[in-house]
Design a protein around this motif. Structure first.
Motif, PDB file in Angstrom:
ATOM      1  N   ARG A 270       0.834  -1.199   0.000  1.00 50.56           N
ATOM      2  CA  ARG A 270       0.000   0.000   0.000  1.00 50.56           C
ATOM      3  C   ARG A 270       0.868   1.247   0.000  1.00 50.56           C
ATOM      4  NH1 ARG A 270      -4.396  -1.100   3.482  1.00 50.56           N
ATOM      5  NH2 ARG A 270      -4.652   1.144   3.738  1.00 50.56           N
ATOM      6  N   CYS A 271       0.370   2.307  -0.653  1.00 47.39           N
ATOM      7  CA  CYS A 271       1.081   3.572  -0.648  1.00 47.39           C
ATOM      8  C   CYS A 271       1.152   4.090   0.779  1.00 47.39           C
ATOM      9  CB  CYS A 271       0.384   4.582  -1.552  1.00 47.39           C
ATOM     10  SG  CYS A 271       1.200   4.668  -3.159  1.00 47.39           S
ATOM     11  N   PRO A 272       2.285   4.699   1.189  1.00 49.53           N
ATOM     12  CA  PRO A 272       3.397   5.150   0.331  1.00 49.53           C
ATOM     13  C   PRO A 272       4.524   4.144   0.122  1.00 49.53           C
ATOM     14  CG  PRO A 272       3.667   6.001   2.541  1.00 49.53           C
ATOM     15  CD  PRO A 272       2.404   5.183   2.559  1.00 49.53           C
TER      16      PRO A 272
ATOM     17  N   VAL B  20       6.444   4.049  -3.260  1.00 48.21           N
ATOM     18  CA  VAL B  20       7.216   5.278  -3.480  1.00 48.21           C
ATOM     19  C   VAL B  20       8.472   5.262  -2.605  1.00 48.21           C
ATOM     20  CG1 VAL B  20       7.181   7.791  -3.274  1.00 48.21           C
ATOM     21  CG2 VAL B  20       5.168   6.587  -4.136  1.00 48.21           C
ATOM     22  N   ILE B  21       8.345   4.745  -1.397  1.00 46.72           N
ATOM     23  CA  ILE B  21       9.504   4.654  -0.505  1.00 46.72           C
ATOM     24  C   ILE B  21      10.539   3.686  -1.091  1.00 46.72           C
ATOM     25  CG2 ILE B  21      10.243   3.831   1.777  1.00 46.72           C
ATOM     26  CD1 ILE B  21       7.533   4.916   2.867  1.00 46.72           C
TER      27      ILE B  21
ATOM     28  N   ASP C  55      -1.283  -0.878  -5.983  1.00 46.78           N
ATOM     29  CA  ASP C  55      -2.073   0.086  -5.225  1.00 46.78           C
ATOM     30  C   ASP C  55      -2.444   1.230  -6.178  1.00 46.78           C
ATOM     31  OD1 ASP C  55      -2.843   2.363  -3.708  1.00 46.78           O
ATOM     32  OD2 ASP C  55      -1.954   1.468  -1.935  1.00 46.78           O
ATOM     33  N   PRO C  56      -3.758   1.544  -6.264  1.00 47.45           N
ATOM     34  CA  PRO C  56      -4.151   2.591  -7.224  1.00 47.45           C
ATOM     35  C   PRO C  56      -3.483   3.940  -6.964  1.00 47.45           C
ATOM     36  CG  PRO C  56      -6.047   1.814  -5.915  1.00 47.45           C
ATOM     37  CD  PRO C  56      -4.901   0.920  -5.610  1.00 47.45           C
ATOM     38  N   ALA C  57      -3.081   4.189  -5.715  1.00 43.64           N
ATOM     39  CA  ALA C  57      -2.442   5.471  -5.418  1.00 43.64           C
ATOM     40  C   ALA C  57      -1.070   5.595  -6.086  1.00 43.64           C
ATOM     41  CB  ALA C  57      -2.316   5.656  -3.905  1.00 43.64           C
TER      42      ALA C  57
ATOM     43  N   VAL D 111      -0.736   7.786  -9.129  1.00 44.81           N
ATOM     44  CA  VAL D 111      -0.659   9.221  -8.877  1.00 44.81           C
ATOM     45  C   VAL D 111       0.682   9.568  -8.249  1.00 44.81           C
ATOM     46  CG1 VAL D 111      -1.811  11.162  -7.753  1.00 44.81           C
ATOM     47  CG2 VAL D 111      -3.132   9.130  -8.367  1.00 44.81           C
ATOM     48  N   ASP D 112       1.081   8.748  -7.285  1.00 45.31           N
ATOM     49  CA  ASP D 112       2.198   9.144  -6.421  1.00 45.31           C
ATOM     50  C   ASP D 112       3.571   8.910  -7.036  1.00 45.31           C
ATOM     51  OD1 ASP D 112       0.311   9.944  -4.679  1.00 45.31           O
ATOM     52  OD2 ASP D 112       0.591   8.354  -3.210  1.00 45.31           O
TER      53      ASP D 112
ATOM     54  N   ALA E 212       4.171  11.844  -9.280  1.00 44.38           N
ATOM     55  CA  ALA E 212       4.302  13.039  -8.437  1.00 44.38           C
ATOM     56  C   ALA E 212       5.669  13.055  -7.747  1.00 44.38           C
ATOM     57  CB  ALA E 212       3.176  13.082  -7.399  1.00 44.38           C
ATOM     58  N   TRP E 213       6.120  11.879  -7.299  1.00 45.93           N
ATOM     59  CA  TRP E 213       7.446  11.805  -6.665  1.00 45.93           C
ATOM     60  C   TRP E 213       8.534  12.197  -7.669  1.00 45.93           C
ATOM     61  CZ3 TRP E 213      11.902   9.015  -7.693  1.00 45.93           C
ATOM     62  CH2 TRP E 213      12.889   9.055  -6.705  1.00 45.93           C
TER      63      TRP E 213
ATOM     64  N   LEU F  26       5.388  13.753   1.846  1.00 43.62           N
ATOM     65  CA  LEU F  26       6.038  12.631   1.175  1.00 43.62           C
ATOM     66  C   LEU F  26       6.414  11.538   2.176  1.00 43.62           C
ATOM     67  CD1 LEU F  26       6.896  11.964  -1.723  1.00 43.62           C
ATOM     68  CD2 LEU F  26       9.087  13.076  -1.258  1.00 43.62           C
ATOM     69  N   TYR F  27       6.190  10.291   1.778  1.00 45.06           N
ATOM     70  CA  TYR F  27       6.551   9.072   2.527  1.00 45.06           C
ATOM     71  C   TYR F  27       5.730   8.848   3.798  1.00 45.06           C
ATOM     72  CZ  TYR F  27      10.727   9.917  -0.314  1.00 45.06           C
ATOM     73  OH  TYR F  27      11.581  10.199  -1.345  1.00 45.06           O
TER      74      TYR F  27
ATOM     75  N   SER G  76      -5.582   7.432   0.068  1.00 50.28           N
ATOM     76  CA  SER G  76      -6.373   6.225  -0.185  1.00 50.28           C
ATOM     77  C   SER G  76      -6.597   5.422   1.094  1.00 50.28           C
ATOM     78  CB  SER G  76      -5.683   5.365  -1.235  1.00 50.28           C
ATOM     79  OG  SER G  76      -4.361   5.095  -0.848  1.00 50.28           O
TER      80      SER G  76
ATOM     81  N   ARG H 208      -9.085   3.928  -2.418  1.00 50.19           N
ATOM     82  CA  ARG H 208      -8.595   4.622  -3.605  1.00 50.19           C
ATOM     83  C   ARG H 208      -8.213   6.040  -3.185  1.00 50.19           C
ATOM     84  NH1 ARG H 208      -8.811   2.592  -8.468  1.00 50.19           N
ATOM     85  NH2 ARG H 208      -8.329   4.655  -9.268  1.00 50.19           N
ATOM     86  N   PRO H 209      -7.199   6.604  -3.857  1.00 49.55           N
ATOM     87  CA  PRO H 209      -6.863   7.992  -3.521  1.00 49.55           C
ATOM     88  C   PRO H 209      -7.973   8.921  -3.975  1.00 49.55           C
ATOM     89  CG  PRO H 209      -5.607   7.265  -5.434  1.00 49.55           C
ATOM     90  CD  PRO H 209      -6.362   6.065  -4.934  1.00 49.55           C
TER      91      PRO H 209
ATOM     92  N   GLY I 295      -3.016  15.356 -10.477  1.00 47.57           N
ATOM     93  CA  GLY I 295      -1.682  14.768 -10.618  1.00 47.57           C
ATOM     94  C   GLY I 295      -0.742  15.176  -9.502  1.00 47.57           C
TER      95      GLY I 295
ATOM     96  N   LEU J  69       0.666  14.596  -5.357  1.00 46.31           N
ATOM     97  CA  LEU J  69       0.911  13.539  -4.382  1.00 46.31           C
ATOM     98  C   LEU J  69      -0.355  13.271  -3.568  1.00 46.31           C
ATOM     99  CD1 LEU J  69       3.533  12.012  -3.572  1.00 46.31           C
ATOM    100  CD2 LEU J  69       3.704  13.611  -1.652  1.00 46.31           C
ATOM    101  N   SER J  70      -0.716  11.992  -3.433  1.00 44.21           N
ATOM    102  CA  SER J  70      -1.969  11.684  -2.730  1.00 44.21           C
ATOM    103  C   SER J  70      -1.734  11.089  -1.342  1.00 44.21           C
ATOM    104  CB  SER J  70      -2.823  10.736  -3.559  1.00 44.21           C
ATOM    105  OG  SER J  70      -2.360   9.405  -3.454  1.00 44.21           O
ATOM    106  N   HIS J  71      -0.524  10.521  -1.102  1.00 43.81           N
ATOM    107  CA  HIS J  71      -0.348   9.951   0.245  1.00 43.81           C
ATOM    108  C   HIS J  71       0.072  11.053   1.219  1.00 43.81           C
ATOM    109  CE1 HIS J  71       3.885   9.124  -1.282  1.00 43.81           C
ATOM    110  NE2 HIS J  71       4.118   9.797  -0.167  1.00 43.81           N
TER     111      HIS J  71
ATOM    112  N   LEU K 158      15.327  10.282   2.935  1.00 40.63           N
ATOM    113  CA  LEU K 158      15.162   9.703   1.589  1.00 40.63           C
ATOM    114  C   LEU K 158      15.025  10.788   0.541  1.00 40.63           C
ATOM    115  CD1 LEU K 158      12.796   6.607   1.717  1.00 40.63           C
ATOM    116  CD2 LEU K 158      15.251   6.701   1.313  1.00 40.63           C
TER     117      LEU K 158
END
Lengths: 97, 393
Positions: free
Chosen positions: A37-39, A42-43, A64-66, A69-70, A73-74, B311-312, B334, B341-342, B350, B352-354, B393
């Motif tokens: 699962r996000c994040p 991305v990590i 994970d659907p996120a 997007v992520d 974005a990252w 982020l993260y 999400s 879902r986000p 577009g 960052l969603s987390h 990171l």
């Protein structure tokens, strides 16, 4: 938060044919983040990409659907190159600096 | 450690509610009106006896006051059982009223989920929905909008007046002009504007929700301008001009009307005050929390709402950590949604969603509330990153 030590990357995993955003080229590394699962995907990307040479391409597998997007974005926030997304779902990222 | 103990006691004794965009705390005027209306507002306004006449009088007065505040005719306004019900009714009624023109609904990608769910039902029934994108700041693509509403068989169009998730104000009047050129009625979801900022013109149908301005939950507004082709999508019912069925919660309607009038009278002063606090949050979060993305249009935005992503950081963990320190906020991440879902709004932009946090201020929030949030946030985010082993990171 539950972040595993191992990021789930499987560098030896065989990869399929080149995608449209990777003309004639295979990714240098594959990070298998399926089920994470996000994040977390991305990590995993943020941990691994700086360890690879500039110009290297990473393929991230993340369902994970996120991540759709992520991950782009990252790349934007970190100034790395997002090459594209493909069914799988699969994402390609190139280290640019 | 006595210092920490004192700080913790302060935190737990004075919670800071920062989720007005979901529901603002009940306005004092709403509470007063609600209690007063309980005595006279229980009878059915449609019956022919004295108790009913008192209820009718309350309902008529509430309608007139609300219509006057919105600048519409009383007979154009119907009360509904919720903001969600108003949005469903607006979308489906607009499509039904124009079914001879076609079955295409045009809407932005960042509509409220109530509008999107009504659109899904329309599509499931054989209709078509055309989604118009937004840019990175959450602003409607006006060229794409104009092209979409000019397309064949467009029955109606829906545009949120300002994003409830990121605060970006939409070009409603330009979008309405594009609709007017081709005779397509425009529905505007004004839930985040009514009672806070002036509502733009040019729309044919408008909805709002009382709990967003400090009214009680369970009251929505549906306005259908004269001459609009619109038909109720529900089984017939004579109440509320036949637009929405069922008996109203009249005491709540009275409280909604009274608090709307009070909130609107104070709106300009509150908008100035809250907008300055939001500017402060935008600047300080960006400067003091590493690796954060403050999203939405920094200028053309709602006065009371700001959204950022860390982020993260896991959004659910961040909400729980903030809650433990006494801060109530919401999130578009999400992991905080039942669907996992986000947010479709963050997705459409577009961004960052987390690690996402939405802060929305109400009239009762003070500068001290915001200062405490800004003082504690960087440490909370840093702790979560350290726990997750993602520092540096």
């Amino acid at each position: 938060m539950n972040v595993p030590d191992a990021t789930g990357d499987t560098p030896d995993r065989p990869v399929g044919g080149a995608s449209s955003d990777l003309p004639g080229q295979l990714p240098d590394e594959v990070l298998d983040c399926l089920g994470q699962r996000c994040p977390l995907p991305v990590i995993a990307l943020a941990r691994r990409l700086p360890e690879l040479p500039v110009g290297a391409v990473v393929r991230v597998l993340a369902d994970d659907p996120a991540a759709a997007v992520d991950i782009p974005a990252w790349c934007r926030m970190r100034g790395q190159e997002f090459l594209g997304a493909h069914p799988g779902p699969t994402y390609h990222i190139r280290r640019t600096h | 450690m006595p210092t920490e103990a004192i700080a913790w006691a302060d935190v737990t004794s004075s919670p800071v509610y920062l989720d007005a965009a979901t529901a603002a705390p009940l306005h004092p005027v709403a509470r007063q009106a609600l209690l007063a209306a309980l005595d006279d507002g229980w009878a059915d306004p449609d019956r022919l006896y004295s108790q009913a006449r008192r209820a009718r009088h309350l309902l008529d007065a509430a309608r007139e006051a609300t219509a006057d505040t919105l600048g519409v005719r009383p007979d154009e306004l119907s009360f509904t059982a919720s903001g969600t019900s108003a949005a469903h009714t607006a979308v489906l009624g607009g499509l039904r009223g124009r079914r001879r023109a076609g079955r295409v609904l045009v809407h932005s990608a960042i509509e409220h989920s109530a509008v999107l769910h009504a659109a899904e039902q329309h599509v499931a029934g054989g209709g078509t929905a055309v989604e118009v994108p937004v840019d990175r700041l959450g602003r409607l693509d006006l060229d794409a909008w104009s092209a979409a509403v000019t397309g064949a068989e467009v029955a109606s169009a829906a545009l949120i007046a300002a994003s409830h998730e990121v605060g970006t104000v939409q070009p409603v009047e330009a979008a309405a002009a594009a609709c007017a050129r081709v005779g397509v009625p425009l529905y505007v979801d004004a839930a985040q504007l009514v009672g806070r900022v002036p509502v733009p013109s040019g729309w044919s149908v408008l909805t709002a929700s009382a709990r967003k301005w400090g009214g009680p939950p369970g009251v929505g507004l549906l306005v259908v301008r004269k001459g609009t082709r619109w038909e109720s999508p529900w089984p017939a019912d004579e109440r509320e001009s036949g637009r929405t069925p069922g008996t109203l919660n009249l005491p709540a309607v009275v409280a909604a009307a009274a608090s709307l009038r009070a909130a609107t009278a104070d709106a300009a002063a509150q908008a100035t005050r809250l907008s300055a606090l939001v500017d402060r949050i935008r600047a300080r979060v960006a400067a003091e929390v590493p690796d954060v993305e403050v999203v939405g249009d920094p200028e053309h935005r709602l006065p009371h709402l700001v959204t950022f992503s860390c982020l993260y950081v896991d959004g659910e963990a961040l909400l729980h950590a903030l809650d433990r320190r006494g801060f109530a906020v919401s999130s578009g991440s999400s992991c905080t949604s039942s669907t996992l879902r986000p947010s479709h709004v963050l997705e459409a932009m577009g961004v960052l969603s987390h690690g996402n946090v939405r802060v929305s201020l109400h009239t009762g929030n003070t500068e001290a509330d915001v200062e405490r949030f800004l003082t504690e946030l960087p440490g909370i985010v840093a702790d979560l990153r350290e726990q997750a082993g993602v520092t540096g990171l």
